[in-house]
Write a protein that holds these residues in place. Structure first.
Motif, short mmCIF file in Angstrom:
data_model
loop_
_atom_site.label_atom_id
_atom_site.label_comp_id
_atom_site.label_asym_id
_atom_site.label_seq_id
_atom_site.Cartn_x
_atom_site.Cartn_y
_atom_site.Cartn_z
N PHE A 172 -60.24 -82.09 118.36
CA PHE A 172 -58.93 -82.48 118.86
C PHE A 172 -58.08 -81.24 119.06
O PHE A 172 -58.46 -80.13 118.63
N VAL A 173 -56.95 -81.39 119.71
CA VAL A 173 -56.04 -80.27 119.94
C VAL A 173 -55.25 -80.00 118.66
O VAL A 173 -54.56 -80.89 118.16
N PRO A 174 -55.36 -78.80 118.08
CA PRO A 174 -54.63 -78.50 116.84
C PRO A 174 -53.13 -78.48 117.06
O PRO A 174 -52.65 -78.01 118.09
N THR A 175 -52.39 -78.98 116.10
CA THR A 175 -50.93 -79.04 116.18
C THR A 175 -50.33 -78.66 114.84
O THR A 175 -51.00 -78.68 113.80
N ASP A 176 -49.05 -78.33 114.87
CA ASP A 176 -48.35 -78.02 113.63
C ASP A 176 -48.40 -79.21 112.66
O ASP A 176 -48.54 -79.03 111.45
N SER A 177 -48.30 -80.42 113.19
CA SER A 177 -48.29 -81.60 112.34
C SER A 177 -49.61 -81.80 111.60
O SER A 177 -49.65 -82.47 110.57
N LYS A 178 -50.69 -81.22 112.12
CA LYS A 178 -51.99 -81.29 111.45
C LYS A 178 -52.23 -80.07 110.55
O LYS A 178 -53.32 -79.89 110.03
N GLY A 179 -51.20 -79.25 110.39
CA GLY A 179 -51.31 -78.11 109.49
C GLY A 179 -51.64 -76.79 110.15
O GLY A 179 -51.76 -75.77 109.46
N PHE A 180 -51.74 -76.77 111.48
CA PHE A 180 -52.05 -75.54 112.21
C PHE A 180 -50.73 -74.87 112.63
O PHE A 180 -50.32 -74.92 113.79
N THR A 181 -50.09 -74.26 111.67
CA THR A 181 -48.77 -73.67 111.90
C THR A 181 -48.78 -72.69 113.06
O THR A 181 -49.63 -71.79 113.12
N GLY A 182 -47.85 -72.87 113.97
CA GLY A 182 -47.74 -71.99 115.13
C GLY A 182 -48.50 -72.46 116.35
O GLY A 182 -48.34 -71.91 117.44
N ALA A 183 -49.33 -73.50 116.19
CA ALA A 183 -50.14 -73.98 117.32
C ALA A 183 -49.27 -74.58 118.42
O ALA A 183 -49.55 -74.41 119.61
N ASP A 184 -48.21 -75.29 118.05
CA ASP A 184 -47.34 -75.92 119.06
C ASP A 184 -46.69 -74.86 119.94
O ASP A 184 -46.66 -74.99 121.17
#
Length: 296
Positions: A203-215
């Motif tokens: 899936f596309v990593p996002t800040d909400s999934k814990g990938f800080t800075g991805a958004d």
């Protein structure tokens, strides 16, 4: 051409859809196998018993007599290892670095192995980051993600320097490796002008999934008209109901990237999360479309 025609026939039989991403309803025909229900567990993964082998990285150089002109950095899934993608490995299938009709002779493959991590539920296995829970795809150990980012970022920078052209470096992966490789691609693509991305059942990593800075990184990629057209291909299992569920995890994440002109989604069904050789097919298809020079 024969192998490509055979593959096209297989796609039609199995219900593949490959198109620019769209939220219009789509239909597909399931393949011959019943959907598998998957849980995140190392016990179901086919990893070597020798811990030293599990922790090894692997590389496959360009074929003898051919100049290295393209690199694929490809990441394995949870509890797997890089050497499984070697020509005689369990996941080698018809990957473009494996001898046979799909071999991209100018391609170098970099197949790293994640560190062994102990998960919150007590299980230990190779993992690119610590999870929050066994039934949740959110990052639960931020430091493990930071360590992996540092390691992979350094690896990608070194490979670009070796090639001399970021457009000739591609990233990819499967399952957890798909998500991790896409995180690296989104963050480094604009800076290094990377060639593209191809991944399966992630899936596309996002800040909400814990990938800080991805958004923020994704917004920068969307704003770069030249880099945004580079290929970003994702193969999604519509009948994956547990490991990386389409409805609750994958589809919502894709909404954030739907403005990318290079985004293409291949929807498959019939094998659940374990898509087997379909994983290799999309890697070959992307390289044939965007790195044909590697096959010369």
């Amino acid at each position: 051409m024969a192998h490509r025609k055979a593959r096209a026939a297989q796609y039609l039989a199995a219900g593949f859809l490959l198109a620019s991403f769209s939220w219009a309803p789509s239909t597909f025909v399931s393949g011959p196998r019943r959907p598998e229900r998957c849980r995140r567990s190392a016990t179901s993964a086919l990893v070597p018993d020798d811990a030293e082998v599990v922790l090894e990285d692997a590389e496959v150089e360009a074929a003898a007599g051919h100049q290295h002109c393209c690199t694929m950095v490809y990441l394995h899934g949870f509890s797997r290892c890089g050497p499984e993608y070697l020509p005689k490995g369990r996941l080698g299938f018809c990957m473009p670095w494996v001898p046979g009709g799909d071999r991209a002779r100018g391609l170098r493959a970099v197949l790293p192995t994640a560190s062994c991590l102990r998960q919150p539920w007590g299980e230990t296995g190779t993992s690119w980051y610590g999870y929050a829970a066994p039934n949740h795809n959110r990052v639960g150990d931020a430091e493990s993600l930071r360590a992996t980012r540092r390691r992979l970022d350094s690896m990608v920078h070194a490979e670009v320097e070796r090639l001399g052209d970021g457009r000739r470096l591609f990233l990819g992966g499967a399952s957890q490796g798909c998500v991790m490789a896409l995180d690296v691609y989104i963050r480094l693509a604009v800076e290094l002008r990377l060639g593209g991305f191809v991944g399966s059942v992630g899936f596309v990593p996002t800040d909400s999934k814990g990938f800080t800075g991805a958004d923020r990184a994704l917004r920068c990629l969307l704003a770069d008209s030249e880099q945004a057209v580079r290929p970003l291909w994702l193969q999604c299992a519509m009948d994956d109901f547990d490991a990386v569920p389409w409805r609750s995890v994958v589809a919502p994440s894709l909404r954030r990237a739907e403005g990318l002109p290079g985004l293409q989604i291949r929807q498959v069904a019939g094998r659940g999360h374990g898509i087997e050789d379909w994983e290799a097919h999309i890697v070959n298809d992307l390289l044939r479309a965007h790195a044909a020079y590697a096959y010369a």
